[in-house]
Design an enzyme around this catalytic site. Structure first.
Site, PDB file in Angstrom:
ATOM      1  N   ASN A  55     -17.046  15.801  12.354  1.00 33.27           N
ATOM      2  CA  ASN A  55     -16.536  14.914  11.296  1.00 33.27           C
ATOM      3  C   ASN A  55     -15.631  15.612  10.286  1.00 33.27           C
ATOM      4  O   ASN A  55     -15.460  15.112   9.182  1.00 33.27           O
ATOM      5  CB  ASN A  55     -17.716  14.335  10.493  1.00 33.27           C
ATOM      6  CG  ASN A  55     -18.648  13.501  11.311  1.00 33.27           C
ATOM      7  OD1 ASN A  55     -18.336  13.125  12.431  1.00 33.27           O
ATOM      8  ND2 ASN A  55     -19.810  13.217  10.766  1.00 33.27           N
ATOM      9  N   ASP A  96     -40.770  -0.556  16.186  1.00 35.54           N
ATOM     10  CA  ASP A  96     -39.783  -0.792  17.239  1.00 35.54           C
ATOM     11  C   ASP A  96     -39.925   0.192  18.398  1.00 35.54           C
ATOM     12  O   ASP A  96     -39.358  -0.031  19.474  1.00 35.54           O
ATOM     13  CB  ASP A  96     -38.365  -0.698  16.670  1.00 35.54           C
ATOM     14  CG  ASP A  96     -37.987  -1.913  15.841  1.00 35.54           C
ATOM     15  OD1 ASP A  96     -38.810  -2.842  15.742  1.00 35.54           O
ATOM     16  OD2 ASP A  96     -36.878  -1.926  15.280  1.00 35.54           O
ATOM     17  N   ALA A 117     -20.064  20.610  21.412  1.00 39.21           N
ATOM     18  CA  ALA A 117     -19.350  19.554  22.130  1.00 39.21           C
ATOM     19  C   ALA A 117     -18.089  20.073  22.794  1.00 39.21           C
ATOM     20  O   ALA A 117     -17.567  19.439  23.720  1.00 39.21           O
ATOM     21  CB  ALA A 117     -18.998  18.411  21.171  1.00 39.21           C
ATOM     22  N   HIS A 172     -32.369  11.235  10.278  1.00 36.45           N
ATOM     23  CA  HIS A 172     -31.282  11.284  11.251  1.00 36.45           C
ATOM     24  C   HIS A 172     -31.771  11.116  12.675  1.00 36.45           C
ATOM     25  O   HIS A 172     -31.185  10.371  13.465  1.00 36.45           O
ATOM     26  CB  HIS A 172     -30.546  12.613  11.096  1.00 36.45           C
ATOM     27  CG  HIS A 172     -29.303  12.728  11.901  1.00 36.45           C
ATOM     28  ND1 HIS A 172     -29.239  13.406  13.087  1.00 36.45           N
ATOM     29  CD2 HIS A 172     -28.068  12.253  11.675  1.00 36.45           C
ATOM     30  CE1 HIS A 172     -28.009  13.347  13.569  1.00 36.45           C
ATOM     31  NE2 HIS A 172     -27.276  12.656  12.728  1.00 36.45           N
ATOM     32  N   ASP A 196     -33.119  16.484  17.671  1.00 38.96           N
ATOM     33  CA  ASP A 196     -32.694  16.140  16.318  1.00 38.96           C
ATOM     34  C   ASP A 196     -33.766  16.513  15.315  1.00 38.96           C
ATOM     35  O   ASP A 196     -34.465  17.506  15.494  1.00 38.96           O
ATOM     36  CB  ASP A 196     -32.348  14.645  16.262  1.00 38.96           C
ATOM     37  CG  ASP A 196     -31.188  14.356  15.347  1.00 38.96           C
ATOM     38  OD1 ASP A 196     -31.373  14.481  14.125  1.00 38.96           O
ATOM     39  OD2 ASP A 196     -30.096  14.014  15.822  1.00 38.96           O
ATOM     40  N   SER A 202     -22.100  11.538  14.894  1.00 44.66           N
ATOM     41  CA  SER A 202     -23.523  11.554  15.231  1.00 44.66           C
ATOM     42  C   SER A 202     -24.001  10.185  15.672  1.00 44.66           C
ATOM     43  O   SER A 202     -24.885  10.071  16.523  1.00 44.66           O
ATOM     44  CB  SER A 202     -24.355  11.989  14.021  1.00 44.66           C
ATOM     45  OG  SER A 202     -24.372  13.368  13.865  1.00 44.66           O
TER      46      SER A 202
END
Length: 445
Positions: free
Chosen positions: A322, A201, A337, A224, A192, A394
């Site tokens: 999308n 985190d 994909a 992203h 990405d 995504s």
């Protein structure tokens, strides 16, 4: 391949620049290079055939986990880069030699496929409170993929109330909050825009990083990549707010294949795939893609690379895209994909229904939706140590990557194909057709 889209482009070594510093051919969809796949046992003969017939540039070899200066090599017009582990190369060739390359690829048994390298682009969209926030990196897109909608669509996407005091609604929908599995010791690679390596985190969780973007570190100046990594592998006890990560003890492999401006190339993604496989990733998450037309075939390069990754134990998941505007305009699953060996992930809203932008299985082999996951108002990590909600296929994709890590923890000896079978068989059947949701709603084991 006879109709070469690269004919008539820039002269060798004079690749023009984009405003963001990336490079492209006359048609911004292409870079002027080719991605070539070789038979695993025939790399040398294939390279020699291209040298003698197409006059390819000198070849730099990348092997194993050592990446060296791959990002810089991919930008050099005098070098072709061979990724030996995957048997794939990004090839520089003079415009007048492109026909010879195509002819050689068709005739040489050791060359399986040769396709023009495409530009990749991230497409961040921030809209008002009356509109969702969408973020879906795309190889090529000339329109906002989620902003054209109605208030009714937004209201429908809210669905029933989900308390998110302890867990995000997405984790509850896939039952990750009820699983005893954590993905401990399993490596997840996200290809990405990089990662916020200082995000509290992720402390102690990032096993390796690499940037394949020239002149940019792996630090995420976009947002992203950090968001997707957080969804797949955020901690059980985040610094603030509800838990949002599916596999809180998985090891993170962050590969930056898209720059801070959201652009990259097929070669950078290929480099990231090779790096992830060589580092032992059990799953590669790719929230990126390109729109395709009805009837388009899947790209051979990505399909063959995905098969080789599967053979080495790595599952690849990718966003379905999308571009749809349900119910009037529904588009086919995008690339990569749409490859048969890559899991295509659709997005669901809070009502556990396909989001109005999620694509459908329209094309043939490889164009199926394999599984569906939460992709609406998904809260996850953001650069600078914060958090943000985003929408898109995504956002659904790293949910799936996280569950693959849980399955790999539960079945450490399983093959990649067995993990895929377990993922699909464990899905919760939905009333919507398989063309929209595949096997159904993703479920954690």
């Amino acid at each position: 391949m006879a109709n070469d889209p690269m004919d008539g482009q820039h002269a060798f070594g004079e690749r023009p620049s984009r405003s963001d510093g990336s490079v492209m051919g006359q048609d911004s969809e292409y870079t002027g290079r080719y991605v070539v796949l070789f038979d695993p046992g025939g790399q040398e003969s294939g390279i020699e055939a291209l040298r003698s017939s197409a006059g390819i540039a000198s070849v730099e070899r990348v092997h194993g986990t050592g990446t060296g200066n791959v990002a810089e090599l991919l930008e050099r017009p005098d070098v072709s880069v061979l990724f030996e582990d995957l048997g794939a190369a990004v090839v520089e060739v003079r415009p007048e030699q492109r026909h010879a390359l195509v002819t050689t690829a068709e005739a040489e048994p050791s060359i399986i496929a040769a396709e023009p390298e495409r530009m990749v682009h991230a497409l961040p969209i921030t809209v008002s409170q009356q509109a969702p926030t969408a973020f879906f990196p795309a190889f090529r897109s000339d329109e906002d993929v989620v902003t054209r909608h109605t208030r009714a669509e937004i209201a429908a996407g809210q669905g029933p109330y989900w308390s998110e005091d302890k867990w995000t609604w997405g984790l509850q929908a896939i039952r990750a909050h009820l699983s005893h599995l954590t993905g401990r010791g399993v490596r997840i690679s996200v290809l990405d825009t990089g990662v916020d390596t200082d995000h509290p985190d992720f402390a102690g969780r990032i096993e390796a990083t690499e940037s394949f973007v020239p002149g940019e570190s792996v630090e995420d100046g976009n947002g992203h990549g950090t968001h997707c990594i957080g969804t797949a592998a955020g901690p059980a006890g985040p610094r603030q707010g509800p838990r949002y990560g599916v596999a809180p003890e998985a090891r993170i492999l962050a590969a930056k294949v898209l720059g801070n401006a959201g652009s990259g190339t097929d070669g950078q993604i290929l480099a990231g795939m090779a790096w992830a496989v060589s580092h032992g990733a059990r799953v590669i998450s790719m929230s990126l893609g390109a729109s395709v037309r009805p009837g388009d075939l899947f790209p051979q390069t990505y399909e063959i690379l995905a098969r080789r990754a599967l053979e080495r134990g790595t599952v690849i998941v990718a966003a379905a895209g999308n571009e749809s505007r349900r119910p009037q305009d529904i588009r086919p699953v995008g690339r990569p994909a749409n490859c048969p060996s890559i899991l295509a992930v659709a997005a669901l809203d809070r009502a556990i229904a396909p989001t109005f932008f999620s694509n459908r299985a329209i094309n043939g082999q490889g164009g199926e939706i394999n599984i569906a996951a939460p992709g609406w108002q998904v809260r996850s990590a953001a650069p600078g140590g914060g958090y943000q909600p985003l929408n898109g296929t995504s956002m659904a994709t790293p949910h799936v990557a996280g569950v693959v890590a849980l399955l790999a923890q539960a079945h450490p000896g399983a093959s990649a194909a067995e993990l895929v079978a377990a993922l699909k068989s464990g899905a919760f059947p939905l009333q919507q057709p398989a063309v929209d949701v595949g096997a159904g709603l993703l479920q954690a084991p």
